[in-house]
Design an enzyme around this catalytic site. Sequence first.
Site, mmCIF file in Angstrom:
data_model
loop_
_atom_site.group_PDB
_atom_site.id
_atom_site.type_symbol
_atom_site.label_atom_id
_atom_site.label_comp_id
_atom_site.label_asym_id
_atom_site.label_seq_id
_atom_site.Cartn_x
_atom_site.Cartn_y
_atom_site.Cartn_z
ATOM 1 N N SER A 75 10.735 59.584 99.063
ATOM 2 C CA SER A 75 11.260 60.535 100.038
ATOM 3 C C SER A 75 11.613 61.651 99.526
ATOM 4 C CB SER A 75 12.484 59.861 100.896
ATOM 5 O OG SER A 75 11.975 58.646 101.664
ATOM 6 N N HIS B 16 3.694 60.249 101.647
ATOM 7 C CA HIS B 16 4.967 60.101 102.406
ATOM 8 C C HIS B 16 4.764 59.777 103.736
ATOM 9 C CE1 HIS B 16 9.160 61.813 103.537
ATOM 10 N NE2 HIS B 16 9.079 60.334 103.253
ATOM 11 N N GLU C 62 2.992 62.747 105.126
ATOM 12 C CA GLU C 62 3.203 64.077 104.419
ATOM 13 C C GLU C 62 2.418 63.760 103.149
ATOM 14 O OE1 GLU C 62 7.417 64.773 103.524
ATOM 15 O OE2 GLU C 62 7.122 67.020 103.888
ATOM 16 N N ASN D 168 12.078 66.346 104.816
ATOM 17 C CA ASN D 168 13.436 66.114 104.563
ATOM 18 C C ASN D 168 14.339 67.609 104.576
ATOM 19 O OD1 ASN D 168 14.251 63.376 104.897
ATOM 20 N ND2 ASN D 168 12.844 62.936 103.000
HETATM 21 N N1 NAD Z 1 12.996 53.224 104.486
HETATM 22 C C1 NAD Z 1 12.319 54.536 104.931
HETATM 23 O O1 NAD Z 1 12.808 54.961 106.238
HETATM 24 C C2 NAD Z 1 11.499 55.644 104.079
HETATM 25 C C3 NAD Z 1 10.860 56.469 104.885
HETATM 26 C C4 NAD Z 1 9.759 57.185 104.034
HETATM 27 C C5 NAD Z 1 9.850 56.673 102.652
HETATM 28 N N2 NAD Z 1 10.727 55.852 101.885
HETATM 29 C C6 NAD Z 1 10.616 55.627 100.441
HETATM 30 O O2 NAD Z 1 9.662 54.369 100.365
HETATM 31 C C7 NAD Z 1 10.209 53.665 99.285
HETATM 32 C C8 NAD Z 1 10.538 52.426 99.448
HETATM 33 O O3 NAD Z 1 11.618 52.346 100.539
HETATM 34 P P1 NAD Z 1 12.070 51.118 101.201
HETATM 35 O O4 NAD Z 1 12.943 51.507 102.561
HETATM 36 O O5 NAD Z 1 10.734 50.315 101.751
HETATM 37 O O6 NAD Z 1 12.827 50.314 100.445
HETATM 38 P P2 NAD Z 1 13.171 48.732 100.294
HETATM 39 O O7 NAD Z 1 14.315 48.495 99.462
HETATM 40 O O8 NAD Z 1 13.294 48.058 101.750
HETATM 41 O O9 NAD Z 1 11.868 48.085 99.483
HETATM 42 C C9 NAD Z 1 11.890 48.321 98.063
HETATM 43 C C10 NAD Z 1 11.188 47.090 97.500
HETATM 44 O O10 NAD Z 1 10.643 47.669 96.037
HETATM 45 C C11 NAD Z 1 10.853 46.273 95.220
HETATM 46 N N3 NAD Z 1 10.801 46.705 94.009
HETATM 47 C C12 NAD Z 1 12.108 46.747 93.149
HETATM 48 N N4 NAD Z 1 11.613 47.092 91.896
HETATM 49 C C13 NAD Z 1 10.219 46.866 91.842
HETATM 50 C C14 NAD Z 1 9.273 46.807 90.823
HETATM 51 N N5 NAD Z 1 9.763 47.172 89.565
HETATM 52 N N6 NAD Z 1 8.239 46.473 91.143
HETATM 53 C C15 NAD Z 1 7.629 46.032 92.294
HETATM 54 N N7 NAD Z 1 8.590 46.155 93.444
HETATM 55 C C16 NAD Z 1 9.847 46.413 93.090
HETATM 56 C C17 NAD Z 1 12.010 45.614 95.916
HETATM 57 O O11 NAD Z 1 12.046 44.286 95.525
HETATM 58 C C18 NAD Z 1 11.893 45.762 97.300
HETATM 59 O O12 NAD Z 1 10.992 44.913 98.153
HETATM 60 C C19 NAD Z 1 11.323 54.668 98.587
HETATM 61 O O13 NAD Z 1 10.800 55.502 97.491
HETATM 62 C C20 NAD Z 1 11.843 55.450 99.773
HETATM 63 O O14 NAD Z 1 12.332 56.692 99.410
HETATM 64 C C21 NAD Z 1 11.533 55.327 102.766
#
Ligand code: NAD
Length: 295
Positions: free
Chosen positions: A118, A139, A151, A189
Amino acid sequence: MKNISVIGAGTMGNGIAHVFAQNGFKVNLADISQAQLEKALATISKNLDRQIAKGTLTEDSKQSTLDNITTLTSIAEGVKNVELVVEAATENLELKLDIFRQLDEAASGDCILATNTSSISVTKIAAATRRPQMVIGMHFMNPVPVMKLVEIINGYATSQEVTGKIVDLGKSLGKVPCVVNDYPGFIANRVLMPMINEAIYSLYERVAGVEEIDTIMKLGMAHPMGPLQLADFIGLDVCLSILNVLYQGFGNQKYAPCPLLVNMVNAGYKGVKSGEGFYKYSAGSKDLLVSERFK
Ligand SMILES: NC(=O)c1ccc[n+]([C@@H]2O[C@H](COP(=O)([O-])OP(=O)(O)OC[C@H]3O[C@@H](n4cnc5c(N)ncnc54)[C@H](O)[C@@H]3O)[C@@H](O)[C@H]2O)c1
C-alpha cells in the site's frame, strides 16, 4: 499466464488467490504460517458460498476454484514454474526486501514479480532484485473479490512490456486496472489519506462532531461511508503509517498526521480491529455508535 504464486495468505492474500483461482489460474498460495493458510482456505470457501447464495457462482465453480489452489509454507517451492508472483505479505520494508531477494533467486528468469504494497516504494523493492524491469506494483483493494480497482504501479525501471502484460491480466480478472507512477502513496492513498487526516483535524479542532463530519461527506459528496468510519475500517495504525510515508516521502507539512490520530494509535484505539476508534464496535451489532470520547 496460467500459473501464479501468491506470497502471504492474510486479508489480501486470500482475496487475491480467490480471484485468480476463480478465473482459472493455478495458484500456489505460500505463507510462513500453516495456521494462516488454513484460515485463508476457510475464508475463501466462505466467500465462495456467499457468491453461490447471491446466484453469481455455481457449486461446480466453487469446487474448481478450490481445486486450483495449492498451499505451501516454502516460498522457494511456491514460485517454481510460475509466470507471476503477487507478494501480499506483512507491510514491512525489510521483510519485503528479503522476500524479493528470495523470489529473485527462486523464480525463473522470465517470471514477473508484483507487490501488493500500500505504501512501500516499488522502485526500492525492485532494486533488491536483479530484474527491476520485471517488478511492478499490483495494488488490489479490500475486499479483493468485490472491489473492481487494481492500481498498477510502475517502478522507476519497470518495462512497458511488463506493464502491458499486467494491465491485460488485470482486465482478464474482471478488474479495472489504472496505471500510475511510483511516488509516495501512489494515487489511491495520496488522495485518500489527506482527506481522512483533514477529517480528523476537523474533529480535533472541534469544527464538528464525528457524525456531522461523516454525514456531510456521505450525503454531500455521495461517499458510501464517511472518512472517520473508513479510517476505523482501514485501521488507524495503518492510516498513521501511510501518512508518515507521505510526510517523510515529500517532506511537506501538509501530510503531517493529526496529533489526535497519533494519540489514538499510541493508546491502542485502532478502529474496528481493536473494538474502538471514532466509533465503538461490539461483536454481532451492526449499529454505528460514536465513541463516548467524542460525544
Ligand atoms: N488490508 C488492506 O486493506 C490492504 C489493502 C491494500 C493493500 N494491502 C497490502 O497488502 C499486504 C498484506 O496486507 P494484509 O492486510 O493482507 O496483511 P495480513 O497481516 O492480513 O497478512 C500478512 C500475511 O503475510 C504473512 N507473512 C509474513 N511474513 C511472511 C513471509 N516471509 N513469507 C510469507 N508470508 C509471510 C503473514 O503470516 C500473514 O499471513 C501489505 O503490503 C498491505 O500494505 C493491504
